[in-house]
Each structure stands twice: as structure tokens, then as C-alpha cells.
Design a protein around this motif. Structure first.
Motif, PDB file in Angstrom:
ATOM      1  N   PHE A   3      -6.674  -3.058 -11.536  1.00  0.00           N
ATOM      2  CA  PHE A   3      -6.519  -1.651 -11.915  1.00  0.00           C
ATOM      3  C   PHE A   3      -5.119  -1.087 -11.677  1.00  0.00           C
ATOM      4  CE2 PHE A   3     -11.013  -2.389 -10.968  1.00  0.00           C
ATOM      5  CZ  PHE A   3     -11.588  -1.968 -12.150  1.00  0.00           C
ATOM      6  N   PRO A   4      -4.502  -1.250 -10.512  1.00  0.00           N
ATOM      7  CA  PRO A   4      -3.183  -0.636 -10.304  1.00  0.00           C
ATOM      8  C   PRO A   4      -2.132  -1.204 -11.257  1.00  0.00           C
ATOM      9  CG  PRO A   4      -4.156  -1.327  -8.213  1.00  0.00           C
ATOM     10  CD  PRO A   4      -4.980  -1.931  -9.298  1.00  0.00           C
ATOM     11  N   GLN A   5      -1.283  -0.332 -11.770  1.00  0.00           N
ATOM     12  CA  GLN A   5      -0.272  -0.725 -12.741  1.00  0.00           C
ATOM     13  C   GLN A   5       1.104  -0.937 -12.118  1.00  0.00           C
ATOM     14  OE1 GLN A   5      -1.331  -1.287 -16.008  1.00  0.00           O
ATOM     15  NE2 GLN A   5      -3.298  -0.977 -14.988  1.00  0.00           N
ATOM     16  N   ILE A   6       1.360  -0.272 -11.017  1.00  0.00           N
ATOM     17  CA  ILE A   6       2.647  -0.398 -10.326  1.00  0.00           C
ATOM     18  C   ILE A   6       2.378  -0.682  -8.853  1.00  0.00           C
ATOM     19  CG2 ILE A   6       4.778   0.772  -9.641  1.00  0.00           C
ATOM     20  CD1 ILE A   6       4.770   2.287 -12.203  1.00  0.00           C
ATOM     21  N   LEU A   7       3.051  -1.689  -8.322  1.00  0.00           N
ATOM     22  CA  LEU A   7       2.916  -2.084  -6.925  1.00  0.00           C
ATOM     23  C   LEU A   7       4.258  -1.885  -6.242  1.00  0.00           C
ATOM     24  CD1 LEU A   7       0.908  -5.395  -7.514  1.00  0.00           C
ATOM     25  CD2 LEU A   7       0.014  -3.071  -7.216  1.00  0.00           C
ATOM     26  N   VAL A   8       4.264  -1.135  -5.149  1.00  0.00           N
ATOM     27  CA  VAL A   8       5.505  -0.733  -4.498  1.00  0.00           C
ATOM     28  C   VAL A   8       5.529  -1.244  -3.061  1.00  0.00           C
ATOM     29  CG1 VAL A   8       6.841   1.243  -3.668  1.00  0.00           C
ATOM     30  CG2 VAL A   8       5.785   1.322  -5.935  1.00  0.00           C
ATOM     31  N   ALA A   9       6.647  -1.839  -2.682  1.00  0.00           N
ATOM     32  CA  ALA A   9       6.880  -2.290  -1.314  1.00  0.00           C
ATOM     33  C   ALA A   9       8.109  -1.558  -0.780  1.00  0.00           C
ATOM     34  CB  ALA A   9       7.110  -3.802  -1.281  1.00  0.00           C
ATOM     35  N   THR A  10       7.992  -0.992   0.413  1.00  0.00           N
ATOM     36  CA  THR A  10       9.117  -0.218   0.927  1.00  0.00           C
ATOM     37  C   THR A  10       9.214  -0.305   2.442  1.00  0.00           C
ATOM     38  OG1 THR A  10      10.167   1.981   0.972  1.00  0.00           O
ATOM     39  CG2 THR A  10       7.756   1.919   1.021  1.00  0.00           C
ATOM     40  N   ASN A  11      10.442  -0.214   2.947  1.00  0.00           N
ATOM     41  CA  ASN A  11      10.667  -0.163   4.393  1.00  0.00           C
ATOM     42  C   ASN A  11      11.633   0.973   4.748  1.00  0.00           C
ATOM     43  OD1 ASN A  11      13.162  -1.093   3.581  1.00  0.00           O
ATOM     44  ND2 ASN A  11      13.309  -2.710   5.129  1.00  0.00           N
ATOM     45  N   VAL A  12      11.573   2.063   4.031  1.00  0.00           N
ATOM     46  CA  VAL A  12      12.415   3.258   4.198  1.00  0.00           C
ATOM     47  C   VAL A  12      13.783   3.057   3.566  1.00  0.00           C
ATOM     48  CG1 VAL A  12      13.413   4.965   5.772  1.00  0.00           C
ATOM     49  CG2 VAL A  12      11.233   3.881   6.346  1.00  0.00           C
TER      50      VAL A  12
END
Length: 335
Positions: free
Chosen positions: A185-194
Motif C-alpha cells: 500500500f505505501p507509495q513512498i518510503l522515507v528513511a531519516t536521521n535528522v
């Protein structure tokens, strides 16, 4: 008192507050399960029904809406996750034909899951620590919903942890012995560390997670990002977020300068941009789901603007787009 630099205080809560300021409605951890029957059910069906009822005409019955939501969630993976993902994507993009009797005649009007033309007509929600259950039990840090359907996922890390660790976690959770159905289902996957933010989509290899830069962004953009992070949310909402994430004394800071996380979330996930990216730029290429790099996105925007502009004689200007080898010329033409 020393500041709390863990991932919840430095990355996860600021992201949630920014998303709220960008138009997402917060659903607390204690309330989220009132919208679903189990941790293996991913569409928030009551929210989805209300949203779809609002964006579809009277010619589509309540029964057809409920059936379409159930069918979307019960998508089969017999032909593999890529085929299932592509089916979900197609349904979200184009809707589905439903059977109705209108004025005594059997008709097949098209039911819409998303109002792509008018982003403000849709409903947007943000949920922290959304529990999902398949072969394994997982809990993505943040899940964003459009009309009750999971549309984006964020994994947060503190600044001292490489952003690649968040990417690895995102990729692990999609594997066949983990929670592959959720990631249909999700279309965009985001990974972040600030300090860094990278994005991909379903089954994007780690090396193809990309950074985003807002081309030709000026002071207005910088001000909009800062406004999205510094606008105060209500005390009640902040208190609930603190309870949900075990940070009851969290105080919303005021930033003088936006982080790369702030900029990436604003650029990729504000509702009108999120829908634009998914509808007009996401595609499947030989069984691989892809999103544009920022260079492709802005090049296409400029091309479209150029060909839609005419001089006094009705003549359109030409132009030239420079590409290096391997920079995605073919995909730019498709997009």
C-alpha cells in the motif's frame, strides 16, 4: 536538564508535529485500533468509507464503497508481491468500476479511492508506531494515510546513527518472511536521521534510495519549511504525542534553521506534492517500482511549463535537457 537527543525526541516527534502542521490529522496509539479489527488489517475502513463517500457521486452506493475497500485490502499475492503491488497502485490511480442500477438500468460507474485533482478533498492522517502483524510483528515509526489507506512510511533514527540503518530496516520489513503485505500500500518510503533523508518505494534497493533537493528554491520555500516546523500545535495534541511515545515532558522547540529532515518531509510529503509524485511520476519498469529523482521531477515540470507557454504569435519555445550517462533519460521521457 540535558536535552534528549534520542531518535524519538530528535527525529520522530518533530516529524509528527511537522506533518500535523502540513495538514495531517493525528491519531493516537490508543485510538488507532478503534479504526481496525486487528493488527493485520491495514486500511482504516471507517475513515476510508467516509472519505470515499465524500469524493464519489450519489450514483455509487454505500455498499459498493464498502465492498471496494474490502476488496482493496484483500488483494491476493499468489502471483507475487510486484503483481499485487501493481494491482493496488492501478486501483488507487484509476479507481474501480462498480455495478449499480441507475434509473432502472445496470451501469458501471468508476469509484475513486483518491481525488487526485483536488488534494484538499481527501483525508490525511498520521499515526505513530503503527503495529502490523504478518509472519513477524513490526511497528513502523510513522505511517501516513490518505483516505484511510497507508500511503507513506517513515523510519526515524537519531543523528549519530547513519541513515542507511533506517534504509536497512525499511528493506528488511518488506521481505517475504516479514510484513510484505503491508508494503503493497505505501507509495513512498522515507528513511531519516535528522541530518539526512532518503526516499524510495517498495523493494527499492538500498543503493537507489535517493536524497531530495528542491531545485531553484528561494526564501519563500525556506520560510514555508520553517513555518511547518515552528507553528505551535495544541497543548492537548502535544501531550498526547508525548504519552504515545513515552516523552510526557517534551517541549516543542523553535528552530532558526531547518534540518534536512524538515526539508525532505516538506518537499516529499505535503499532501499536494505527495499526490503529484504518486500520480504523475511513480511507475513500474520491467517489474521494478520506481519514483523520480529530484532532477527528473523538476526537469519534467520545466518541460511541461515550456510547452504550455506560447508567444504572441502562438509559437512555443524549444529547449534542451542535459543528461549524463545513466541519469535516467528513458524514465524522464516516460514520466
Amino acid at each position: 536538564q540535558l536535552p534528549d537527543f534520542d531518535e524519538v525526541a530528535s527525529s520522530q516527534i518533530p516529524a509528527i508535529m511537522q506533518l500535523i502542521n502540513m495538514g495531517y490529522n493525528y491519531i493516537s496509539r490508543k485510538d488507532i485500533d478503534t479504526h481496525r479489527e486487528s493488527h493485520g488489517q491495514y486500511i482504516l475502513r471507517d475513515i476510508a468509507f467516509q472519505a470515499l463517500r465524500n469524493i464519489n457521486g450519489a450514483d455509487i452506493s454505500d455498499g459498493s464503497i464498502k465492498e471496494a475497500i474490502t476488496d482493496l485490502e484483500k488483494i491476493k499475492m499468489d502471483d507475487g508481491v510486484i503483481a499485487a503491488s501493481q494491482s493496488v497502485f492501478s486501483n488507487l490511480l484509476s479507481g474501480v468500476a462498480v455495478s449499480e442500477f441507475i434509473d432502472g438500468k445496470k451501469e458501471s460507474p468508476q469509484l475513486r479511492f483518491i481525488d487526485w485533482q483536488n488534494p484538499s478533498n481527501n483525508q490525511y492522517h498520521v499515526v505513530p508506531e503503527f503495529e502490523i502483524s504478518e509472519e513477524q510483528n513490526r511497528r513502523p515509526d510513522i505511517v501516513l494515510f490518505v483516505n484511510g489507506i497507508p500511503f507513506a512510511v517513515i523510519e526515524n533514527k537519531k543523528a549519530s546513527v547513519p541513515v542507511e540503518e533506517a534504509v536497512k530496516q525499511m528493506i528488511r520489513n518488506q521481505q517475504g518472511n516479514q510484513t510484505p503485505k503491508f508494503f503493497l500500500f505505501p507509495q513512498i518510503l522515507v528513511a531519516t536521521n535528522v541530518n539526512e533523508l532518503k526516499y524510495g518505494t517498495m523493494l527499492t534497493p538500498a543503493e537507489f534510495y535517493s536524497i531530495w533537493k528542491e531545485k531553484d528554491a528561494g526564501e519563500d520555500y525556506d520560510q514555508a519549511v520553517l513555518e511547518s516546523v515552528n507553528t505551535k500545535i495544541s497543548d492537548d495534541k502535544l501531550a498526547q504525542i508525548g504519552i504515545d511515545l513515552n516523552r510526557p515532558h517534551y517541549v516543542q522547540p523553535e528552530k532558526e534553521q531547518a534540518t534536512n529532515q524538515d526539508k525532505g518531509i516538506y518537499s516529499l510529503l505535503r499532501p499536494e506534492r505527495l499526490l503529484d509524485l504518486v500520480r504523475n511520476f511513480a511507475l513500474y519498469d520491467n517489474g521494478i517500482k520506481k519514483l523520480p529523482r529530484y532532477q527528473q521531477f523538476f526537469a519534467i515540470k520545466k518541460i511541461l511549463n515550456t510547452i504550455q507557454t506560447q508567444d504572441a504569435k502562438g509559437k512555443r519555445n524549444g529547449g534542451l535537457v542535459w543528461h549524463t550517462q545513466g541519469s535516467g533519460k528513458s524514465l524522464t521521457m516516460v514520466m
